[in-house]
Design a protein around this motif. Sequence first.
Motif, PDB file in Angstrom:
ATOM      1  N   SER C  45      20.123  31.395  -9.738  1.00  0.00           N
ATOM      2  CA  SER C  45      21.004  31.548  -8.581  1.00  0.00           C
ATOM      3  C   SER C  45      21.201  30.215  -7.873  1.00  0.00           C
ATOM      4  O   SER C  45      22.299  29.898  -7.414  1.00  0.00           O
ATOM      5  CB  SER C  45      20.438  32.568  -7.602  1.00  0.00           C
ATOM      6  OG  SER C  45      20.339  33.825  -8.221  1.00  0.00           O
ATOM      7  N   GLN C  87      24.349  37.592  -6.109  1.00  0.00           N
ATOM      8  CA  GLN C  87      23.322  38.485  -6.647  1.00  0.00           C
ATOM      9  C   GLN C  87      22.986  39.583  -5.637  1.00  0.00           C
ATOM     10  O   GLN C  87      22.787  40.730  -5.992  1.00  0.00           O
ATOM     11  CB  GLN C  87      22.063  37.667  -6.955  1.00  0.00           C
ATOM     12  CG  GLN C  87      20.917  38.505  -7.482  1.00  0.00           C
ATOM     13  CD  GLN C  87      19.721  37.636  -7.844  1.00  0.00           C
ATOM     14  OE1 GLN C  87      19.766  36.420  -7.722  1.00  0.00           O
ATOM     15  NE2 GLN C  87      18.661  38.269  -8.300  1.00  0.00           N
ATOM     16  N   ASP C 173      26.680  36.406 -10.724  1.00  0.00           N
ATOM     17  CA  ASP C 173      25.231  36.399 -10.555  1.00  0.00           C
ATOM     18  C   ASP C 173      24.707  37.834 -10.646  1.00  0.00           C
ATOM     19  O   ASP C 173      24.749  38.584  -9.682  1.00  0.00           O
ATOM     20  CB  ASP C 173      24.857  35.748  -9.220  1.00  0.00           C
ATOM     21  CG  ASP C 173      23.381  35.345  -9.176  1.00  0.00           C
ATOM     22  OD1 ASP C 173      22.628  35.770 -10.076  1.00  0.00           O
ATOM     23  OD2 ASP C 173      23.007  34.606  -8.251  1.00  0.00           O
ATOM     24  N   GLU C 174      24.228  38.171 -11.824  1.00  0.00           N
ATOM     25  CA  GLU C 174      23.696  39.515 -12.100  1.00  0.00           C
ATOM     26  C   GLU C 174      24.632  40.621 -11.615  1.00  0.00           C
ATOM     27  O   GLU C 174      24.252  41.442 -10.774  1.00  0.00           O
ATOM     28  CB  GLU C 174      22.302  39.660 -11.479  1.00  0.00           C
ATOM     29  CG  GLU C 174      21.359  38.577 -11.967  1.00  0.00           C
ATOM     30  CD  GLU C 174      19.890  38.881 -11.706  1.00  0.00           C
ATOM     31  OE1 GLU C 174      19.573  40.059 -11.484  1.00  0.00           O
ATOM     32  OE2 GLU C 174      19.088  37.946 -11.756  1.00  0.00           O
TER      33      GLU C 174
END
Lengths: 288, 351, 251
Positions: C45, C87, C173-174
């Motif tokens: 991240s 995220q 991000d995820e």
Amino acid sequence: MITAALTILFHGLAFAMVLYIVSVGLGITMGLMNFANLAHGAFAAAGGYVVVVATRSLGLPFWVALPAAFVVVALAGAVVERLVVRTLYGADELRQVLFSIALLFMAIAGFTAAFGPLQQQPEIPAALSGQIALGGVEFPSYRAFVIAAGVVILAALWLLIGRTRIGMRIRAAVDNRNMAEAIGVDTRMLFTLTFALGTGIAGLGGGIGADVLSITPTYGQEYLVLFLIVVAVGGLGSIFGPFLAALCIGVVDVAGKYLIPEFGAFFIYGVVIAILLAKPAGLFGVRS
Amino acid sequence: MPRPTVRVEPVKRLSVPHPGAAAPSTWRGLAMGRTGSDLAIAILLGLGALATLAFGESYWLLGSQVAITMIFALSVDLLVGFAGIVTLGHAVFFGVGAYSVGIASVRLGWTEPLLGLLLAAAVAALLGAATGVLVLRTRGLGQLMLTMAFASMVYEIANRAKPLTGGADGLQGMVVSPILGLFDFDIFGLTAFLYTLAVLAAVVVFAVLMTRSPYGRSLVGIRENRVRMQAIGTGVQKRLLSVYTLSAALAGIAGALLAQTSQFVGLNVLHFSLSGEILIIVALGGAGRLWGALLGAVVFTLFKDRLSALDPAYWYFWLGLLLAVIVLFAPKGLIGLVDRLLAAGRPKETA
Amino acid sequence: MTAAILETRALHKNFGALAVAQNINFSLEPGRFEALIGPNGAGKSTFINLLTGLVPPTSGSVILDGQDVTALPIEARVKRGLVRTFQINTLFNNLTVAENVILALDEHHGQGWRPLPSPSRRRRIRDEAYDILGRLGLTPWGNREVRELPYGRQRLVEIAIALALRPKVLLLDEPAAGIPSTETGTVIEVLENLASDLAVLIIEHDMDLVFRFAQRITVLVQGAVLARGTPDEIADNETVKAVYLGEGIHA
Ligand SMILES: Nc1ncnc2c1ncn2[C@@H]1O[C@H](COP(=O)(O)OP(=O)(O)OP(=O)(O)O)[C@@H](O)[C@H]1O
Ligand SMILES: [Mg+2]
């Protein structure tokens, strides 16, 4: 020349110590609970009134009145914290600010109703009402007492916060509240205690400092900017930061008013703006 | 380069109607829905103004004050309610606007009222831009402090600059020319009332349009989530500075109107308590809702007029109590109550 | 090989004594779909934060479309087509889902300074927003405030906002973390239908997803690039297996 410097230093120090005693609790509660308490000065004024009533109406000695101011105001602080302030932790800044302004206004009305709009002066013990000579200049000994009191309170707070279990918990919670809770610190109780401590010291400051910041119903509003400045410049959640900030502001203000009276209070605002722009979190901010 | 194709079991998806077909026309989250409350308040205020004009001769002076407070409240609501900047020093712009027209009239002999408004707006905007650059660099308590520090500083300057401002005695002997050379200010305050109402109407129209524009929405976005706003490509700092400046200009206009209609400027226009009061007004009405701020200004000014007439010493007590009740029990302010009232009157709102 | 659209040169970041990005040289070409994997706390991240400007690097540079953007603020990079998702949901919680997307569309169309409303334009933008919501199955939620949505659906709003910005480079991000497994299909479908010239970098712990989509995988461990290669190469890489993938890998 030397006389002028001594005078500025002495009165600047006295002013600074009053600012410190009144403001330090505000910084701790703001740093710990994230609560912007604009009514803090009203607690200081309440302490002032306790000392006035105790020494003038009840005829109690000054040395009894001071601890009484601390205890009474701390209790009042605890009650207010439990009843209302608590519900506003985590609320947005605007609501906190407004609520504490509401408290402040009600306190002003209450003080006016009880004591009238005029300034009240506590009875000072004979031992402190004379003059002392420092470097060939005479100074009121009461102000020397004020300076000493500021240093004593700094030391006491340093011991309390730095050396005791409860102080350790406070530091831990300022640093990282969630972590502190996770390891079992009862933050509810801690917050009440801290709020009581902070307002209690302010009450003490109001009583001790009545000679420098005069006790009137609007005390909490008139000097609010000063208290906030000390805290903002010193940094939230710190004990030494506000001390240094108060020293700075006290001496600069007295010097400015003494040397260039036509600029009045203008000076310290300039200094404050400069400091806050350079270091937004204050000089020693644990938290911004 | 070909994208790798992957076979995935088709996943059951929610039905997707024709784009736009289900698009609702309300803007709930941006507080632009609930037009019912807005409309109700607008009608109420409009009727109130008309009734005062027709029957309330003795209220014309108070009416101008109400209208001026409404403009000031709008300026603060744009900043506090929409953009989420808390200020405890907005009186500085109100006061600078008042002193601008006052000094222009008394010291320079510029007495044209409309040009005076422009002058006040310009001076306040300049001060807003200059201090805004600094104020907006910090946030939270630091920001609050800076707004207070700047306001205290300007108060101190006005207090000291006696030759210019009259210091604590105030600025006396202000002359204001007839509006457009036609309408002279009369002793009943009719011209003043109509004049402030006209300016108020213009400001309200502007503010309503602005808050419904992409610019106005972006301010709400910044209030709601600054990081995300940057992450969608907004220059947050510039956007905030622009609204700070704009808000300062509007406050300056309000201050100028007060100076022109009362033909006097005193230090109280710069005082901390005015900054506090105007913030209270916005919260009382409902921050982030223009019609809330307007309603708050009316209620507050009338309330203050009544209470301080009856019991001037304890006005602060009632003010404090009212404020505490609002903060604790009606955080959405008076307009929130109007919302609830209207919702209760209606069977059910369509989602 | 086409010229890289996004590149880092010796990008380095310290948090105190902790190096979370260690001289990372990375490049991504238009139309590529790449993944960034690594254990928790590896600095994935942070790498995205460095790319987008949310966190300033200690040293090194970020080059976007041939231009050094290291000194540019976040918003300037977004304007040049570098778009990310977060995220942890970073949304306008009190605004409706549609408004979240509309805010992004307004900025993308350069309307953010427009001080007056225009009903016709507003209708167009709203339709555009609902187009995007439709792709994510969010149409029925359009008029609901984000905070009313279950977390999984809020994750989709993250993607909707990013799509509204018409990115040239998309950093995810995820995106699937927090979405119930029954609904990851929506994410997969969106990923499949991305414009073919878009460059994508995805951080993902779901290895099925990574190995399905990624043309190249970068493995980050303790802020340093441990390996970089095709999914097959990564799956066969002994160090990666030892350090990161462990036993439960099926590629
Ligand atoms: N602002 C910060 N200040 C200090 N340390 C930070 C900061 N942000 C991240 N870190 C630290 O940097 C390291 C990398 O964090 P990062 O969030 O980039 O990891 P990640 O690879 O995304 O992990 P995850 O898979 O859990 O999301 C962690 O140890 C984290 O604690
Ligand atoms: Mg991560």
